[in-house]
Design an enzyme around this catalytic site. Structure first.
Site, PDB file in Angstrom:
ATOM      1  N   LYS A   1      18.819  -4.878   1.161  1.00 22.39           N
ATOM      2  CA  LYS A   1      17.376  -5.098   0.981  1.00 22.39           C
ATOM      3  C   LYS A   1      17.066  -5.368  -0.490  1.00 22.39           C
ATOM      4  O   LYS A   1      16.391  -6.342  -0.829  1.00 22.39           O
ATOM      5  CB  LYS A   1      16.613  -3.863   1.470  1.00 22.39           C
ATOM      6  CG  LYS A   1      15.129  -3.892   1.186  1.00 22.39           C
ATOM      7  CD  LYS A   1      14.500  -2.529   1.453  1.00 22.39           C
ATOM      8  CE  LYS A   1      13.040  -2.528   1.084  1.00 22.39           C
ATOM      9  NZ  LYS A   1      12.216  -3.399   1.944  1.00 22.39           N
TER      10      LYS A   1
ATOM     11  N   HIS B   1      -3.819 -13.123   8.489  1.00 25.11           N
ATOM     12  CA  HIS B   1      -2.516 -13.197   7.833  1.00 25.11           C
ATOM     13  C   HIS B   1      -2.533 -13.940   6.502  1.00 25.11           C
ATOM     14  O   HIS B   1      -1.541 -13.929   5.790  1.00 25.11           O
ATOM     15  CB  HIS B   1      -1.488 -13.829   8.767  1.00 25.11           C
ATOM     16  CG  HIS B   1      -1.227 -12.976   9.975  1.00 25.11           C
ATOM     17  ND1 HIS B   1      -1.953 -13.118  11.128  1.00 25.11           N
ATOM     18  CD2 HIS B   1      -0.373 -11.970  10.190  1.00 25.11           C
ATOM     19  CE1 HIS B   1      -1.537 -12.235  12.010  1.00 25.11           C
ATOM     20  NE2 HIS B   1      -0.580 -11.517  11.467  1.00 25.11           N
TER      21      HIS B   1
ATOM     22  N   CYS C   1      -2.248  -7.088  19.583  1.00 24.16           N
ATOM     23  CA  CYS C   1      -1.985  -8.302  18.804  1.00 24.16           C
ATOM     24  C   CYS C   1      -0.547  -8.740  18.971  1.00 24.16           C
ATOM     25  O   CYS C   1       0.217  -8.130  19.709  1.00 24.16           O
ATOM     26  CB  CYS C   1      -2.315  -8.089  17.337  1.00 24.16           C
ATOM     27  SG  CYS C   1      -1.647  -6.595  16.621  1.00 24.16           S
TER      28      CYS C   1
HETATM   29  N1  GLN Z   1      -6.213  -0.194  13.690  1.00 23.90           N
HETATM   30  C1  GLN Z   1      -5.073  -0.844  13.137  1.00 23.90           C
HETATM   31  C2  GLN Z   1      -5.465  -1.569  11.855  1.00 23.90           C
HETATM   32  O1  GLN Z   1      -6.539  -2.051  11.780  1.00 23.90           O
HETATM   33  C3  GLN Z   1      -4.444  -1.816  14.105  1.00 23.90           C
HETATM   34  C4  GLN Z   1      -3.133  -2.372  13.596  1.00 23.90           C
HETATM   35  C5  GLN Z   1      -2.396  -3.255  14.585  1.00 23.90           C
HETATM   36  O2  GLN Z   1      -2.955  -3.814  15.469  1.00 23.90           O
HETATM   37  N2  GLN Z   1      -1.121  -3.411  14.432  1.00 23.90           N
HETATM   38  O3  GLN Z   1      -4.702  -1.687  10.945  1.00 23.90           O
HETATM   39 ZN    ZN Z   2      -3.551  -6.020  15.478  1.00 28.39          ZN
END
Ligand code: GLN
Ligand code: ZN
Length: 768
Positions: A31, A698, A647
């Site tokens: 890493k 992102h 997600c």
């Molecule tokens: N509640 C989390 C955030 O807002 C959700 C993160 C995720 O969906 N991976 O960071």
């Molecule tokens: Zn998310």
């Protein structure tokens, strides 16, 4: 219980194999070398020297452990699938052509300002991510054996005759995606020719054995794929190298006949995940075929129960003879941490039940050589774990045993809850909210680290958190959001944060496993019954609530996500652990509700990840996974609104289960796919509320109001206005404040404009 009779039939030593070793190094040297190279602190040569030193060290360890078949080409500077694409000459042309330089290799793997990298996705049902092959008609398949042969020579110079690992041609093909609907099977002749050339090169190098990984044989294959397997291997089997056809992660099942028909010299099966496949395999093997038995779990940390595995080994030896049985890990050890040596903070009891990669090698050898002392130590450790009081919580077990139907069901159906919630929460049409986290700035991380390392007192740290939350609430009010959040500044990680509050979890200091590239994760270890001794999020959510008159959303991580992102115990079913976590979350949900927090989000981004590889097993999983969520969330009043969030995954195939969660509101990533998935929700007749993300989090880009209005327009084409929420794709923790504020301001303007136009429309309608 380790019947001495079982041991005694094994009088001769069996040969041992390893299928792959973790690459990162004991101290995650790889890493740091990679990151040093990427930031210009290390030269290319220094990076390569570091990598070479790691390979040698790992070979030395395996040799010293007494492993007979030691892998090469299991090492990678980023990812073994990308390496295989380089090997067969099938890297995407948009990154350039000709021999792949290190610069181009990393350009394919990592996003840069100039170019987006290849897509990444999870390797079967693990948390390792690979780069997805892109199949197009024009691929040249110019074989480049430099890395493959280079590592064999390197091992050879080190005195090791390595068994190189290749990802098999069909697994490689099936892992990729045909670009623009291209049928990747058209590439089979060229791909086969490339593998022929590679195996010929290996034979010319004097290699006798090759491990050819075909985990796709542990998934459901259609007839076309099975036929493709037969065609490709009919050509490969004529070459003068012995192939160890390697399957793992599930049962070979109905692909057994196909696998045997490939006539490889050896077959590896995963006895840990699917012990039931052994008998059929023993019967099906051809007279000279060798069986490699994956006896030691390559994906989890627990010690092997020698007394449970030995009868299986005995059966195999009886049927095949000592020379035709190999003892191996179930899969590559890539998915477990390096070694236990640095773990000094674990309780000695728990530590004695754990085995990391190095200790797993020792187990393999002990099993194969039926080492008496190791056997006794194993039996003692297994018995100790079985008897341990620390893993059992009678109160939790009682609660689980007495659950009733209503524990899994909201008081009233959604259609009755919705109007109550609308009234009590006082929300407008198209309400706006966020997914939970706000920017985790350098300052936030600095304070958290200072507190963790004892450089900051509780009082100092909590004063800072209060400040951060207050600022976050003020900003959300100023921006005009409807449902506010506290910002999650106290959380390092969405699973570890909760795990630290729960009984039944342990934490390693150095239990890192590769997630992708240089990224490693250190999952918590669930060793015992899970329970919640005290509230986990109540304090900060209540504090945030006290600062605003808007509804405040409490934020929890769901039971399946906690389960999926931890090392899970193997002494009780996963379902039970999931429900135990759900019970702990239910306590938290109740506390939040009692404190006046009437909107509670339970994130389940990993729901789909838990899907078993075999389709036949999926319904059962989805059933208990959905029940886990409902167990955590169903106890609240009708007026309390339950949200969930998901997600990075395709939800389509689990849509009925998502609907079955019966969350009042689900928010999900959808901006990048321009709301594509909403069509599926419409077709399914999804009844509850949905917040399809209207902007991608992102990148720091600030989307315009028009852009988000467009996306909302698309949502309104398929859903009823009362169903729609307005929110970003995911949490904002990786963003900075300026772009976050700007994007959310635009988002709220977009929502307001859409509201106005909807009201005008409905006004027009009611007048007409
Ligand atoms: N509640 C989390 C955030 O807002 C959700 C993160 C995720 O969906 N991976 O960071
Ligand atoms: Zn998310």
């Amino acid at each position: 219980m380790a019947a001495a009779g079982n041991v005694s039939t094994l009088t001769q030593k069996l040969k041992t194999a390893n299928l792959g070793f973790p690459r990162m190094g004991r101290e995650r040297e790889l890493k740091f070398a990679l990151e040093g190279y990427w930031t210009g602190k290390l030269t290319e040569q220094e990076l390569l020297d570091n990598a070479s030193a790691l390979r040698k060290e790992h070979w030395r360890l395996q040799q010293a452990a007494g492993i007979d078949f030691i892998p090469s080409n299991d090492f990678s500077l980023y990812d073994q699938v990308l390496d295989t694409l380089v090997l067969v000459g099938a890297t995407p042309e948009r990154f350039g052509t000709g021999p792949v330089t290190l610069e181009r290799y990393f350009a394919m793997a990592r996003n840069s300002r100039e170019q987006t990298a290849m897509e990444m996705t999870k390797w079967f049902d693990t948390n390792y991510h690979y780069l997805v092959p892109e199949w197009t008609e024009g691929i040249s398949f110019k074989v480049d054996t430099a890395k493959l042969l280079g590592e064999i020579r390197e091992a050879w110079a080190f005195g090791i005759e390595a068994r190189p690992v290749l990802i098999g041609p069909l697994t490689l093909l099936l892992l990729g995606k045909g670009v623009d609907g291209f049928n990747s099977f058209e590439l089979l002749p060229k791909l086969t020719a490339a593998y022929r050339q590679i195996l010929e090169a290996l034979a010319a190098e004097g290699v006798t054995w090759v491990q050819i990984d075909e985990p796709m044989l542990a998934t459901d294959l259609d007839e076309g794929s099975k036929e493709a397997y037969r065609q490709v291997y009919a050509e490969l089997k004529t070459l003068p190298v012995k192939l160890m056809l390697t399957t793992y992660f599930d049962t070979i099942g109905d692909n057994l006949e196909t696998a045997i028909a490939l006539e490889t010299t050896g077959l590896h099966i995963d006895i840990v995940r699917a012990p039931g496949q052994l008998q059929a395999t023993l019967k099906a093997l051809r007279p000279e075929q060798i069986l490699s038995m994956g006896c030691v779990e390559g994906r989890n940390l627990w010690l092997t129960d020698f007394s449970a595995i030995t009868p299986l080994l005995n059966d195999a030896v009886e049927e095949l003879g000592v020379d035709r049985v190999l003892v191996a890990p179930s899969c590559s050890l890539l998915h477990v941490p390096h070694d236990l040596r640095g773990e000094n903070k674990l309780s000695p009891g728990i530590r004695s039940w754990l085995r990391f990669a190095e200790e797993k090698l020792a187990e393999i050898v002990a099993l194969a050589h039926h080492d008496e002392a190791a056997w006794q130590a194993n039996a003692a450790a297994v018995a100790d774990r079985e008897a341990a009081e620390t893993t059992k919580n009678p109160r939790v077990r009682d609660t689980l045993a007495t659950l009733e139907g209503w524990d899994f069901q909201r008081k009233s159906p959604y259609s009755q809850r919705a109007p109550i919630q609308r009234k009590e929460l006082g929300l407008p049409l198209l309400p706006t909210t966020t997914i939970g986290s706000f920017p985790q700035t350098a300052e936030v991380r600095k304070h958290r680290a200072a507190f963790r390392h004892g450089h900051e007192t509780v009082e100092q740290y909590e004063a800072f958190l209060k400040e951060a939350i207050a600022h976050c609430i003020r900003e959300q009010e100023r921006i005009g959001l409807d449902v506010l959040v506290h910002g999650e500044f106290e959380r390092n990680d969405m699973v570890e944060y909760f795990a630290e509050f729960l009984d039944g979890f342990a934490f390693t200091e150095n239990g890192w496993v590769q997630s992708y590239g240089s990224r490693c994760v250190k999952p918590p270890v669930i060793y015992g019954d899970v329970s919640r001794p005290a509230p986990m999020t109540l304090k900060w959510s209540s504090y945030a609530r006290s600062l605003t008159s808007h509804p405040l959303k409490g934020m929890l991580t769901g039971p399946i996500t906690v389960l999926q992102w931890s090392f899970v115990r193997n002494d009780i079913p996963r379902q039970q652990t999931a429900w135990q976590i759900a019970l702990a979350l239910r306590d938290e949900v109740q506390d939040l509700e009692a404190a006046g927090i009437r909107v509670i989000q339970v994130d389940e981004p990993a729901l789909r990840e838990g899907l078993p590889l075999r389709v036949a097993d999926r319904a059962a999983y989805l059933d208990w996974a959905v029940k886990a969520f409902k167990l955590a969330t169903s106890s609240v009043e009708d007026g309390t609104q339950i949200h969930t969030h998901m997600c990075y995954c395709e939800f389509e195939e689990v849509l009925p289960s998502i609907a079955a969660l019966d969350a009042d509101v689900i928010s999900m990533e959808s901006a990048r796919s321009r709301m594509e998935l909403l069509e599926a929700f419409r077709a399914h007749g999804y009844p509850n509320e949905i917040g399809p993300g209207v902007y991608d989090i992102h990148s720091p880009r600030v989307p315009s109001t028009e852009e988000m209005r467009d996306l909302l327009g698309l949502a309104l084409d398929v859903l009823k206005p009362e169903q729609i929420w307005v929110n970003p794709d995911c949490g904002l923790k990786t963003r900075g404040w300026p772009e976050t504020v700007a994007a959310l301001e635009n988002m709220c303007v977009a929502a307001k404009e859409m509201r106005t136009s909807l009201q005008i429309e409905s006004g027009v309608q009611s007048r007409a």
